[in-house]
Write a protein that holds these residues in place. Structure first.
Motif, PDB file in Angstrom:
ATOM      1  N   LEU A   1      30.183  41.276  33.518  1.00 39.37           N
ATOM      2  CA  LEU A   1      30.728  42.550  33.990  1.00 39.37           C
ATOM      3  C   LEU A   1      31.855  43.035  33.080  1.00 39.37           C
ATOM      4  N   ALA A   2      32.701  42.103  32.653  1.00 38.10           N
ATOM      5  CA  ALA A   2      33.783  42.474  31.748  1.00 38.10           C
ATOM      6  C   ALA A   2      33.241  42.939  30.399  1.00 38.10           C
ATOM      7  N   ALA A   3      32.103  42.376  29.977  1.00 35.66           N
ATOM      8  CA  ALA A   3      31.506  42.792  28.711  1.00 35.66           C
ATOM      9  C   ALA A   3      30.904  44.189  28.806  1.00 35.66           C
ATOM     10  N   LEU A   4      30.300  44.501  29.975  1.00 35.10           N
ATOM     11  CA  LEU A   4      29.661  45.808  30.142  1.00 35.10           C
ATOM     12  C   LEU A   4      30.646  46.883  30.567  1.00 35.10           C
ATOM     13  N   LEU A   5      31.551  46.528  31.477  1.00 36.97           N
ATOM     14  CA  LEU A   5      32.507  47.498  32.019  1.00 36.97           C
ATOM     15  C   LEU A   5      33.921  46.927  31.962  1.00 36.97           C
ATOM     16  N   PRO A   6      34.477  46.798  30.776  1.00 36.87           N
ATOM     17  CA  PRO A   6      35.843  46.262  30.690  1.00 36.87           C
ATOM     18  C   PRO A   6      36.872  47.259  31.227  1.00 36.87           C
ATOM     19  N   ALA A   7      37.943  46.716  31.796  1.00 32.86           N
ATOM     20  CA  ALA A   7      39.028  47.560  32.286  1.00 32.86           C
ATOM     21  C   ALA A   7      39.804  48.112  31.095  1.00 32.86           C
ATOM     22  N   ARG A   8      40.021  49.428  31.092  1.00 28.93           N
ATOM     23  CA  ARG A   8      40.727  50.079  29.990  1.00 28.93           C
ATOM     24  C   ARG A   8      41.813  50.991  30.544  1.00 28.93           C
TER      25      ARG A   8
ATOM     26  N   SER B   1      45.765  43.948  35.402  1.00 30.91           N
ATOM     27  CA  SER B   1      46.735  42.972  34.925  1.00 30.91           C
ATOM     28  C   SER B   1      47.772  42.657  36.001  1.00 30.91           C
ATOM     29  N   GLY B   2      48.263  43.702  36.687  1.00 32.77           N
ATOM     30  CA  GLY B   2      49.229  43.477  37.755  1.00 32.77           C
ATOM     31  C   GLY B   2      48.637  42.685  38.907  1.00 32.77           C
ATOM     32  N   ALA B   3      47.387  43.014  39.271  1.00 33.74           N
ATOM     33  CA  ALA B   3      46.711  42.282  40.346  1.00 33.74           C
ATOM     34  C   ALA B   3      46.467  40.833  39.948  1.00 33.74           C
ATOM     35  N   SER B   4      46.141  40.616  38.682  1.00 28.20           N
ATOM     36  CA  SER B   4      45.914  39.258  38.198  1.00 28.20           C
ATOM     37  C   SER B   4      47.193  38.426  38.261  1.00 28.20           C
ATOM     38  N   THR B   5      48.323  39.035  37.891  1.00 29.96           N
ATOM     39  CA  THR B   5      49.605  38.328  37.958  1.00 29.96           C
ATOM     40  C   THR B   5      49.922  37.921  39.392  1.00 29.96           C
ATOM     41  N   ALA B   6      49.717  38.844  40.331  1.00 28.75           N
ATOM     42  CA  ALA B   6      49.963  38.530  41.744  1.00 28.75           C
ATOM     43  C   ALA B   6      49.004  37.455  42.238  1.00 28.75           C
ATOM     44  N   ALA B   7      47.749  37.507  41.786  1.00 36.35           N
ATOM     45  CA  ALA B   7      46.755  36.518  42.217  1.00 36.35           C
ATOM     46  C   ALA B   7      47.131  35.121  41.737  1.00 36.35           C
ATOM     47  N   ILE B   8      47.640  35.012  40.514  1.00 36.60           N
ATOM     48  CA  ILE B   8      48.044  33.710  39.983  1.00 36.60           C
ATOM     49  C   ILE B   8      49.186  33.127  40.811  1.00 36.60           C
ATOM     50  N   ALA B   9      50.180  33.964  41.115  1.00 36.88           N
ATOM     51  CA  ALA B   9      51.303  33.497  41.933  1.00 36.88           C
ATOM     52  C   ALA B   9      50.821  33.036  43.307  1.00 36.88           C
ATOM     53  N   PHE B  10      49.891  33.780  43.900  1.00 37.44           N
ATOM     54  CA  PHE B  10      49.388  33.413  45.216  1.00 37.44           C
ATOM     55  C   PHE B  10      48.581  32.115  45.161  1.00 37.44           C
ATOM     56  N   LEU B  11      47.817  31.920  44.088  1.00 36.59           N
ATOM     57  CA  LEU B  11      47.058  30.681  43.922  1.00 36.59           C
ATOM     58  C   LEU B  11      47.977  29.470  43.933  1.00 36.59           C
ATOM     59  N   PHE B  12      49.051  29.521  43.165  1.00 34.34           N
ATOM     60  CA  PHE B  12      49.942  28.374  43.085  1.00 34.34           C
ATOM     61  C   PHE B  12      50.761  28.212  44.360  1.00 34.34           C
ATOM     62  N   PHE B  13      50.988  29.293  45.080  1.00 33.74           N
ATOM     63  CA  PHE B  13      51.614  29.181  46.393  1.00 33.74           C
ATOM     64  C   PHE B  13      50.704  28.388  47.334  1.00 33.74           C
ATOM     65  N   LEU B  14      49.412  28.691  47.321  1.00 31.28           N
ATOM     66  CA  LEU B  14      48.473  27.955  48.165  1.00 31.28           C
ATOM     67  C   LEU B  14      48.353  26.501  47.722  1.00 31.28           C
ATOM     68  N   TYR B  15      48.400  26.237  46.411  1.00 33.67           N
ATOM     69  CA  TYR B  15      48.358  24.859  45.938  1.00 33.67           C
ATOM     70  C   TYR B  15      49.531  24.067  46.522  1.00 33.67           C
ATOM     71  N   GLY B  16      50.715  24.678  46.506  1.00 36.81           N
ATOM     72  CA  GLY B  16      51.885  24.008  47.061  1.00 36.81           C
ATOM     73  C   GLY B  16      51.779  23.809  48.555  1.00 36.81           C
TER      74      GLY B  16
ATOM     75  N   LEU C   1      39.130  37.414  39.470  1.00 34.68           N
ATOM     76  CA  LEU C   1      39.936  38.536  38.991  1.00 34.68           C
ATOM     77  C   LEU C   1      40.657  38.172  37.693  1.00 34.68           C
ATOM     78  N   VAL C   2      41.193  36.949  37.647  1.00 33.40           N
ATOM     79  CA  VAL C   2      41.865  36.485  36.431  1.00 33.40           C
ATOM     80  C   VAL C   2      40.883  36.461  35.255  1.00 33.40           C
ATOM     81  N   VAL C   3      39.671  35.958  35.501  1.00 31.60           N
ATOM     82  CA  VAL C   3      38.664  35.894  34.442  1.00 31.60           C
ATOM     83  C   VAL C   3      38.279  37.303  33.979  1.00 31.60           C
ATOM     84  N   TYR C   4      38.074  38.203  34.920  1.00 39.66           N
ATOM     85  CA  TYR C   4      37.690  39.572  34.562  1.00 39.66           C
ATOM     86  C   TYR C   4      38.780  40.241  33.714  1.00 39.66           C
ATOM     87  N   THR C   5      40.028  40.065  34.105  1.00 39.56           N
ATOM     88  CA  THR C   5      41.133  40.678  33.349  1.00 39.56           C
ATOM     89  C   THR C   5      41.213  40.113  31.937  1.00 39.56           C
TER      90      THR C   5
END
Length: 380
Positions: A16-23, A31-46, A202-206
């Protein structure tokens, strides 16, 4: 050979990223959503990591230190040795991704599951995976900054702040709040698992969208991809052999060697992808490609090994030997395999396995409490 369905979703996200990359503005939002997703992932890990269970596992410190040494010492040394394959088999960007792969922590859930299938030490696998994930939050960024050159990774105030804010601070917040939200996280682990997987997609797509806009995918040819797969197959084979025969040289019992092999030879996709996004920025797409391929390879190979270990004649031999002498440090003889059903049930409560050799439910529930990697599951 088993194929992890989540890998199919990841590959679909890459397509999907190859056919319809975010521009443009869409790329900023992603990018902003990906940053928030990463923070939330590590919050859940903790929030998932049981501090009490981790501390209880310290009594088996020799095994845990060996797993950490395999993950953060032996793996990186092999990664550095692979530099001699540039440019014969690998391009420099692919080598940087391969080296990053050797720096990420071990898995939790799949290490536990494979150890259970192979009739190994499940509690030790739980603690080893948890310790590795916890240590990786600090060690992986430091090792990446020290060993990766020319990949946009280095010691700087900005990178240190990003690591603290996006990885360490959310993880610590999850640990602090676990007292109040731990029960909620456990009860809703399936729903939160979907959130985990969606966040990683989402992180992979970004990351791959940014790679497409930069045109870096023209650097990867089918021949280079085949070379990368061959190198990773050798890397996995070496680590599987070292952990198994090295455990024997260190005089670990069979169950401990099984836990060492599966926890010490595997790498976490769930932890590695967010870390790569933070550490590599716009270069993350090529950096995570070796990790994605290695993840699927380790699942396929370890699934076969776990099933063979469950039928290993050595298991029967060691059980017979153990019945002839008391267990080390207990002064009491182990349970007789031919004992009465009631005695077998009582022995099952002590060993963590049922009479049929499968991991009991309490160990599996403990795995769910500490798991931080919903996609690192065993494919059926």
């Amino acid at each position: 050979m088993p194929i992890d369905p989540y890998i199919v979703l990841l590959l679909g996200t890459v397509g999907l990223a190859a056919l319809l990359p975010a521009r443009g503005a869409a790329a900023d939002v992603a990018s902003g959503a990906s940053t928030a997703a990463i923070a939330f992932l590590f919050f859940l890990y903790g929030a998932r990591l049981s501090t009490r269970e981790a501390l209880d596992g310290l009594r088996h410190w020799r095994l845990h230190l060996t797993v950490l040494a395999c993950t953060f010492l032996v793996f990186p040394v092999l990664g550095l040795a692979a530099r001699g394959l540039v440019p014969v088999l690998l391009t420099q960007p692919l080598y940087q991704g391969l080296l990053f792969l050797t720096l990420v922590p071990s898995t939790i859930q799949s290490s536990i599951a494979f150890t259970s299938i192979a009739r190994g030490n499940v509690p030790a696998a739980i603690c080893a995976g948890s310790f590795s994930s916890l240590a990786g939050i600090v060690l992986t960024p430091l090792l990446a900054a020290a060993l990766l050159t020319g990949a946009g990774v280095g010691f700087s105030t900005d990178s240190a702040v990003r690591i603290v804010l996006q990885l360490l601070a959310p993880f610590l917040a999850g640990q602090v709040l676990r007292r109040w939200i731990g029960g909620f996280v456990t009860r809703h682990r399936k729903v939160l698992g979907l959130v985990d997987r969606g966040s990683i997609l989402l992180v992979v797509y970004t990351a791959f969208s940014e790679g497409m806009t930069r045109g870096i995918w023209h650097q990867v040819s089918p021949l280079r991809m085949a070379g990368l797969l061959a190198v990773e197959a050798v890397l996995l084979s070496v680590m599987l052999a070292l952990t198994w025969y090295g455990g024997r040289a260190l005089r670990f019992g069979r169950e401990d060697r099984i836990a060492l092999q599966f926890a010490g030879s595997k790498k976490s996709l769930a932890s590695g992808l967010p870390m790569a996004s933070v550490l590599f920025g716009g270069h993350a797409s090529l950096a995570v490609l070796p990790l994605m391929l290695f993840h699927q390879m380790q699942l396929m190979v370890c699934a076969v090994i776990a099933k063979r270990r469950a039928r290993d004649p050595e298991a029967a031999g060691e059980v017979s030997a153990e019945t002839a002498q008391p267990e080390e440090g207990t002064g009491e003889p182990p349970a007789d395999p031919a004992q009465a059903p009631g005695d077998t049930a009582r022995a099952s409560e002590q060993t963590g396995r049922g009479p049929d050799g499968t991991a009991r439910a309490t160990a599996e529930s403990a795995a769910h409490r500490v798991q931080g990697e919903p996609q690192d599951r065993v494919p059926r």
